[in-house]
Design a protein around this motif. Structure first.
Motif: not given
Ligand SMILES: Nc1nc2c(ncn2[C@@H]2O[C@H](COP(=O)(O)OP(=O)(O)O)[C@@H](O)[C@H]2O)c(=O)[nH]1
Ligand SMILES: [Mg+2]
Length: 364
Positions: A12, A14-17, A109
């Motif tokens: 979470n 944000g690696k894939t994003t 967030d």
């Protein structure tokens, strides 16, 4: 072969994003720690403004940009080096990359759980860096046992040297320090190559920011701390920039500028990877195509020719060269030739960033 960048970080972060942003791909994004099981390869063009200018000037039949490949390595957690989370399986994927990109979460967030409960970039950075060092420690220990055994059986100077240098590596890694902080001779580096230590690879950080002021202030503090260690951290509004992908480039740029972002995440990341790997860009131009290629700074002309074809390196005669800035000033390749501005360079010529090169070689 593209230059390969491995993306690591806590779940979470944000690696894939970020991977999606960099590749404009559609890898599955989920608020779930271990969602990415398959390493996710993504090859993209290296942003290159000079290439666009050159293609207008030279009107080649085909333009081929340099490429960069991103690998979404997925969730590393505390204990990954001992097989926690998806553990070592992922670490083995990063062993094959050229440079490591570590994503650090700066965005708040509370809908997106943080594995360590709260946002604390320096703590997260230490966790990941320690896991990488521990993973190398495991590899180094195994290799050292093997080499020690070998050294007893055979009299080989190389084996002895490897035993020695591995012993040094072990004491380094046991303190949790990355191997890139060790002073190593070229010979020692060569000997360690097959072990593919992750912490010997260049590494940089990407701060995954949100639009809150707190995130920006935190970034300035973390940047200063990392700078003291000689490390680079890039500010990227990963989610915001990803969401802006569908907007026209001009609007996107204007919007990002409001947050003080001058360049796209891809451009920053590519530039940083090139800088850390000491790479320059040169261009080959012939009847068939204009092509951008990466090259280790300091390489001589025959080596650069070898990037095109091994025959060209073997049969190298000379390189016809003009630099980008000069060509643009003159305005056309033909004119540059007539004016005698295309230089004839030999074997000892060191290719410069932005050189446009035509190789002459004999094929026997
Ligand atoms: N609010 C906010 N959410 C983000 C940001 N970057 C990523 N996310 C969200 O965080 C969740 C996890 O992101 P993902 O890229 O899958 O993280 P990974 O586990 O590191 O691959 C997703 O729901 C993303 O939409 C950001 O900058 N701000
Ligand atoms: Mg992921």
């Amino acid at each position: 072969m593209s230059l390969r960048v491995g993306i690591v970080g806590l779940p979470n972060a944000g690696k894939t994003t970020l991977f999606n942003l960099l590749t404009r791909g559609h890898a599955e994004v989920a608020s779930y720690p271990f969602c990415t099981i398959e390493p996710n390869p993504g090859v993209v063009e290296v942003p290159d403004e000079r290439l666009a200018v050159l293609s207008e000037l030279l009107i080649p039949p085909r333009v081929v940009p340099a490429t960069i490949e991103f690998v979404d390595v997925a969730g590393l957690v505390k204990g990954a080096s001992h097989g926690e989370g998806l553990g070592n399986q992922f670490l083995s994927v990063i062993r094959g990359v050229d440079v490591v990109l570590e994503v650090i979460r700066f965005f708040g967030d509370e809908r997106i759980p943080h594995v360590m409960e709260n946002v604390d970039p320096l703590r997260d950075q230490e966790i990941i860096d320690l896991e990488l060092a521990l993973s190398d420690l495991e590899i180094a220990e195994r290799r050292w046992e093997k080499v020690k055994e070998l050294a007893r059986k055979v009299k080989d100077e190389k084996i002895h040297l490897e035993e020695e240098v591995l012993a040094k590596c072990l004491s380094f890694l046991r303190q949790g320090s990355p191997l890139r902080e060790m002073t190593l001779s070229e010979e020692e580096k060569e000997i360690l190559k097959p072990s593919q230590f992750i912490t010997l690879k260049p590494l940089f950080y990407v701060a995954n920011l949100d639009e809150q002021d707190a995130s920006k202030a935190l970034f300035q503090r973390v940047k200063a701390t990392l700078a003291e260690k000689g490390a680079t951290i890039l500010p990227v509004f990963v989610k915001l920039e990803e969401e802006l992908q569908d907007f026209p480039p001009e609007e996107r740029k204007a919007f990002l500028q409001e947050f003080g972002v001058e360049d796209t995440g891809l451009k920053l990341v590519a530039q940083t990877a090139y800088r850390l790997l000491n790479l320059i860009t040169f261009y080959t131009f012939g009847d068939k195509e204009l092509r951008a290629r990466e090259l280790l700074r300091g390489s001589k002309a025959p080596e650069a020719a070898g990037k095109v074809h091994s025959d060209m390196e073997r049969g190298f005669i000379k390189a016809e060269v003009i630099n980008f800035a000069e060509l643009v000033t003159i305005g056309s390749f033909e004119k540059a030739r007539q004016l005698g501005h295309i230089r004839q360079e030999g074997k000892e010529y060191e290719i410069q960033d932005g050189d446009i090169v035509y190789f002459r070689f004999s094929s026997h």
